[in-house]
Design a protein around this motif. Structure first.
Motif: not given
Length: 224
Positions: A159-188
């Motif tokens: 079997m060849n499972p699909e690539y899963e990657g790693i989870p990213y924190d986007l918000i922690v305790d009400g604070k936006i993780m902008y570095d992780n958003l940039n890694k994902l190519g996303r914005d606020k």
């Protein structure tokens, strides 16, 4: 009393910085020279901390000297295999092809009870299931089970499972993780749109994550 209090804070900060510069290894993963330096740093810090009459520099200067020594040894270890063996030792095989090497146990002053304990610590209950057991330079024991006793993997069933990657924190305790958003190519704006589906605003979020498959997890503050 106040002087002792501030001296303790200064020395704590110095020791914390030095230990961070030494790396992120756990205590059980320290090489012998790293463990020796860590113990010496702790002793050097306690002397001026407990004795106000001793200049604080008498503790800081030796600690910085040990840090420099550690960095030099680390660089030399990376450059020279021979020196690395002298400073850190070499891994030793305690069980080879299912057979316990008694001479290796004697040289490492390892008892059978200790070997069994370490093997159980690796989640293997039966000594007869072990193909190899290797004593690492950090003192940890790596266990390799016999092929018929190992946990099956998707590869065993072609079997060849699909690539899963790693989870990213986007918000922690009400604070936006902008570095992780940039890694994902996303914005606020994209994040606010995702959060709005849960009828929340970013500042109301306890934690929001996204995994490699794009699955979104979000929980509100104060929610049970």
């Amino acid at each position: 009393m106040l002087i002792t209090f501030f001296r303790s804070i200064v020395l704590y900060i110095i020791v914390l910085i030095v230990m961070r510069l030494m790396g992120k290894r756990e205590i059980g993963q320290l090489q012998p020279f790293e463990l020796a330096i860590s113990i010496m740093i702790a002793d050097l810090a306690t002397i001026p901390m407990a004795e106000p009459g001793i200049p604080i520099g008498n503790g800081i200067i030796p600690i910085m000297g040990l840090l420099i020594m550690h960095l030099i040894i680390s660089v030399v270890n990376m450059k020279s295999m021979r020196i690395r063996e002298i400073m850190c030792g070499k891994p030793r095989i305690l069980i080879y092809r299912g057979k316990i090497d008694e001479n290796a146990l004697i040289k490492e002053r390892f008892t059978l009870n200790e070997l069994q304990e370490r093997i159980r610590g690796n989640g293997v209950m039966n000594l007869g299931d072990v193909e190899y057991a290797i004593l690492e330079t950090s003192g940890q024991v790596t266990v390799i089970q016999k092929p018929n006793k190992r946990t099956t993997t998707p590869e065993d069933f072609d079997m060849n499972p699909e690539y899963e990657g790693i989870p990213y924190d986007l918000i922690v305790d009400g604070k936006i993780m902008y570095d992780n958003l940039n890694k994902l190519g996303r914005d606020k704006k994209w994040l606010e749109k995702q959060i709005s589906q849960f009828k929340m605003k970013p500042q109301e979020v306890l934690i929001a994550t996204i995994d490699g498959k794009g699955q979104f997890f979000c929980q509100k503050k104060g929610e049970k």
